[in-house]
Design a protein around this motif. Sequence first.
Motif, PDB file in Angstrom:
ATOM      1  N   PRO A  69       0.829  -1.460  -0.147  1.00 52.50           N
ATOM      2  CA  PRO A  69       0.022  -0.316   0.293  1.00 52.50           C
ATOM      3  C   PRO A  69       1.364   1.273   0.170  1.00 52.50           C
ATOM      4  CG  PRO A  69      -1.392  -1.195   1.664  1.00 52.50           C
ATOM      5  CD  PRO A  69       0.619  -1.807   1.617  1.00 52.50           C
ATOM      6  N   LEU A  70       2.334   1.528   0.487  1.00 49.08           N
ATOM      7  CA  LEU A  70       2.329   2.237   0.612  1.00 49.08           C
ATOM      8  C   LEU A  70       3.452   2.735  -0.928  1.00 49.08           C
ATOM      9  CD1 LEU A  70       4.663   2.634   4.282  1.00 49.08           C
ATOM     10  CD2 LEU A  70       2.586   3.981   3.598  1.00 49.08           C
ATOM     11  N   GLY A  71       3.992   1.106  -1.772  1.00 48.48           N
ATOM     12  CA  GLY A  71       4.033   2.158  -2.769  1.00 48.48           C
ATOM     13  C   GLY A  71       2.962   2.003  -3.588  1.00 48.48           C
ATOM     14  N   VAL A  72       2.158   1.842  -3.376  1.00 52.54           N
ATOM     15  CA  VAL A  72       0.781   2.554  -4.528  1.00 52.54           C
ATOM     16  C   VAL A  72       0.796   3.994  -4.310  1.00 52.54           C
ATOM     17  CG1 VAL A  72      -2.106   2.334  -4.630  1.00 52.54           C
ATOM     18  CG2 VAL A  72      -0.123   0.223  -4.969  1.00 52.54           C
ATOM     19  N   ALA A  73       0.589   4.550  -2.819  1.00 54.62           N
ATOM     20  CA  ALA A  73       0.596   5.033  -1.992  1.00 54.62           C
ATOM     21  C   ALA A  73       2.240   6.262  -3.101  1.00 54.62           C
ATOM     22  CB  ALA A  73       1.060   5.637  -0.855  1.00 54.62           C
ATOM     23  N   GLY A  74       3.215   5.850  -3.110  1.00 53.79           N
ATOM     24  CA  GLY A  74       4.310   6.362  -3.786  1.00 53.79           C
ATOM     25  C   GLY A  74       3.451   6.879  -5.092  1.00 53.79           C
ATOM     26  N   LEU A  75       3.450   6.306  -5.661  1.00 54.40           N
ATOM     27  CA  LEU A  75       3.731   5.473  -7.580  1.00 54.40           C
ATOM     28  C   LEU A  75       2.215   6.648  -7.449  1.00 54.40           C
ATOM     29  CD1 LEU A  75       3.705   2.253  -8.340  1.00 54.40           C
ATOM     30  CD2 LEU A  75       5.167   3.698  -8.496  1.00 54.40           C
ATOM     31  N   VAL A  76       1.130   6.759  -6.853  1.00 54.51           N
ATOM     32  CA  VAL A  76      -0.117   8.243  -7.303  1.00 54.51           C
ATOM     33  C   VAL A  76       0.116   8.793  -6.875  1.00 54.51           C
ATOM     34  CG1 VAL A  76      -1.801   9.114  -6.656  1.00 54.51           C
ATOM     35  CG2 VAL A  76      -1.632   6.169  -6.481  1.00 54.51           C
ATOM     36  N   GLN A  77       1.464   9.590  -5.991  1.00 53.47           N
ATOM     37  CA  GLN A  77       2.321  10.897  -5.507  1.00 53.47           C
ATOM     38  C   GLN A  77       3.240  10.897  -6.049  1.00 53.47           C
ATOM     39  OE1 GLN A  77       1.643  13.989  -4.183  1.00 53.47           O
ATOM     40  NE2 GLN A  77       1.870  12.594  -2.144  1.00 53.47           N
ATOM     41  N   GLY A  78       3.759  10.015  -7.190  1.00 51.90           N
ATOM     42  CA  GLY A  78       4.598  10.823  -8.029  1.00 51.90           C
ATOM     43  C   GLY A  78       4.145  11.050  -9.669  1.00 51.90           C
ATOM     44  N   ALA A  79       2.406  10.315  -9.885  1.00 49.02           N
ATOM     45  CA  ALA A  79       2.399  10.399 -11.264  1.00 49.02           C
ATOM     46  C   ALA A  79       1.826  11.562 -11.183  1.00 49.02           C
ATOM     47  CB  ALA A  79       0.979   8.793 -11.283  1.00 49.02           C
ATOM     48  N   LEU A  80       0.834  12.019  -9.669  1.00 45.10           N
ATOM     49  CA  LEU A  80       0.214  12.995  -9.382  1.00 45.10           C
ATOM     50  C   LEU A  80       1.532  14.796  -9.797  1.00 45.10           C
ATOM     51  CD1 LEU A  80      -1.703  13.343  -5.797  1.00 45.10           C
ATOM     52  CD2 LEU A  80      -2.514  13.970  -8.411  1.00 45.10           C
ATOM     53  N   PHE A  81       3.090  14.322  -9.059  1.00 37.20           N
ATOM     54  CA  PHE A  81       3.551  15.354  -9.844  1.00 37.20           C
ATOM     55  C   PHE A  81       4.271  15.362 -10.928  1.00 37.20           C
ATOM     56  CE2 PHE A  81       8.876  15.944 -10.399  1.00 37.20           C
ATOM     57  CZ  PHE A  81       8.906  17.047  -9.586  1.00 37.20           C
ATOM     58  N   VAL A  82       4.352  13.963 -11.793  1.00 38.77           N
ATOM     59  CA  VAL A  82       4.864  13.879 -13.128  1.00 38.77           C
ATOM     60  C   VAL A  82       3.539  14.696 -13.927  1.00 38.77           C
ATOM     61  CG1 VAL A  82       4.458  13.165 -15.376  1.00 38.77           C
ATOM     62  CG2 VAL A  82       6.093  12.172 -13.544  1.00 38.77           C
ATOM     63  N   VAL A  83       1.682  14.890 -13.841  1.00 38.14           N
ATOM     64  CA  VAL A  83       0.960  15.393 -13.884  1.00 38.14           C
ATOM     65  C   VAL A  83       1.149  16.948 -14.218  1.00 38.14           C
ATOM     66  CG1 VAL A  83      -1.778  15.462 -13.888  1.00 38.14           C
ATOM     67  CG2 VAL A  83      -0.874  13.765 -13.863  1.00 38.14           C
ATOM     68  N   ASN A  84       1.297  17.798 -12.350  1.00 33.10           N
ATOM     69  CA  ASN A  84       1.939  18.799 -12.933  1.00 33.10           C
ATOM     70  C   ASN A  84       2.692  19.477 -13.318  1.00 33.10           C
ATOM     71  OD1 ASN A  84       1.553  21.136 -11.598  1.00 33.10           O
ATOM     72  ND2 ASN A  84       2.143  20.615  -8.776  1.00 33.10           N
ATOM     73  N   ILE A  85       4.026  18.666 -13.167  1.00 37.15           N
ATOM     74  CA  ILE A  85       4.830  19.162 -14.122  1.00 37.15           C
ATOM     75  C   ILE A  85       4.730  18.990 -15.487  1.00 37.15           C
ATOM     76  CG2 ILE A  85       7.325  18.976 -15.135  1.00 37.15           C
ATOM     77  CD1 ILE A  85       8.000  19.295 -12.583  1.00 37.15           C
ATOM     78  N   VAL A  86       3.897  18.191 -15.944  1.00 32.11           N
ATOM     79  CA  VAL A  86       3.927  17.712 -18.000  1.00 32.11           C
ATOM     80  C   VAL A  86       2.831  19.545 -18.224  1.00 32.11           C
ATOM     81  CG1 VAL A  86       2.878  16.733 -19.060  1.00 32.11           C
ATOM     82  CG2 VAL A  86       4.309  15.606 -17.733  1.00 32.11           C
ATOM     83  N   TYR A  87       1.726  18.601 -17.175  1.00 35.72           N
ATOM     84  CA  TYR A  87       0.447  19.917 -17.748  1.00 35.72           C
ATOM     85  C   TYR A  87       0.804  21.590 -17.064  1.00 35.72           C
ATOM     86  CZ  TYR A  87      -3.002  16.795 -19.492  1.00 35.72           C
ATOM     87  OH  TYR A  87      -3.258  15.571 -19.828  1.00 35.72           O
ATOM     88  N   THR A  88       1.947  21.833 -16.278  1.00 29.25           N
ATOM     89  CA  THR A  88       2.483  23.147 -16.612  1.00 29.25           C
ATOM     90  C   THR A  88       2.768  23.988 -17.825  1.00 29.25           C
ATOM     91  OG1 THR A  88       2.030  23.242 -13.635  1.00 29.25           O
ATOM     92  CG2 THR A  88       3.642  24.739 -14.461  1.00 29.25           C
ATOM     93  N   ILE A  89       4.030  22.869 -17.992  1.00 33.07           N
ATOM     94  CA  ILE A  89       4.530  22.890 -19.117  1.00 33.07           C
ATOM     95  C   ILE A  89       3.407  22.979 -20.241  1.00 33.07           C
ATOM     96  CG2 ILE A  89       6.318  22.458 -20.600  1.00 33.07           C
ATOM     97  CD1 ILE A  89       7.652  20.558 -18.727  1.00 33.07           C
ATOM     98  N   LEU A  90       2.702  22.091 -20.170  1.00 34.40           N
ATOM     99  CA  LEU A  90       1.998  22.697 -21.968  1.00 34.40           C
ATOM    100  C   LEU A  90       1.054  23.971 -21.370  1.00 34.40           C
ATOM    101  CD1 LEU A  90       0.240  18.904 -22.247  1.00 34.40           C
ATOM    102  CD2 LEU A  90       1.850  19.841 -23.591  1.00 34.40           C
ATOM    103  N   ALA A  91       0.486  24.114 -20.167  1.00 34.24           N
ATOM    104  CA  ALA A  91      -0.181  25.130 -19.583  1.00 34.24           C
ATOM    105  C   ALA A  91       0.489  26.708 -20.263  1.00 34.24           C
ATOM    106  CB  ALA A  91      -0.235  25.777 -18.801  1.00 34.24           C
TER     107      ALA A  91
END
Length: 160
Positions: free
Chosen positions: A118-140
């Motif tokens: 469960p901690l690994g899944v939470a870490g992966l989701v947190q990493g995905a949120l980080f990537v989404v934040n970076i990618v969409y901020t650059i696109l914006a």
Amino acid sequence: MESALTKHEKNLSALIHASTFSKFFFPFGNFIIPLVLWTANKNEYSFVDHNGKQALNFQISMLLYSIILGIVSVPFLIGFFPNIFDFGHFGFDGLNNFNNLNISFNSDNFRFGKWLFPLGVAGLVQGALFVVNIVYTILATIRTNEGQEFEYPITINFIK
């Protein structure tokens, strides 16, 4: 709408989106700098007003998602702590078993397994949120600099 926009409006809107990266240099920079730029120019330019709201709503949404994910993962972390002080797997009492070369992985003996997933899944989701934040901020930033209106995904509209 692109023809009615000035270069200043486009640059200012792109700067609002790009200024959210200031969180890597000082705490809450992703809220403070866009908020200052947006409030200083929201009455003069409707394009800047729209983009300022989008950037701030997205950053607030990402913070909220991270907090919720942290709250959800806390019970797993607390459940992990009692097993961390069980030195049966890491202490000296198991050293004599290394001479037998009995190498096997039994899930009953590996006590971290039930909390690690469960901690690994939470870490992966947190990493995905980080990537989404970076990618969409650059696109914006790119799209608003070209004069296009940009809508972030998974955004809750706190500021309307």
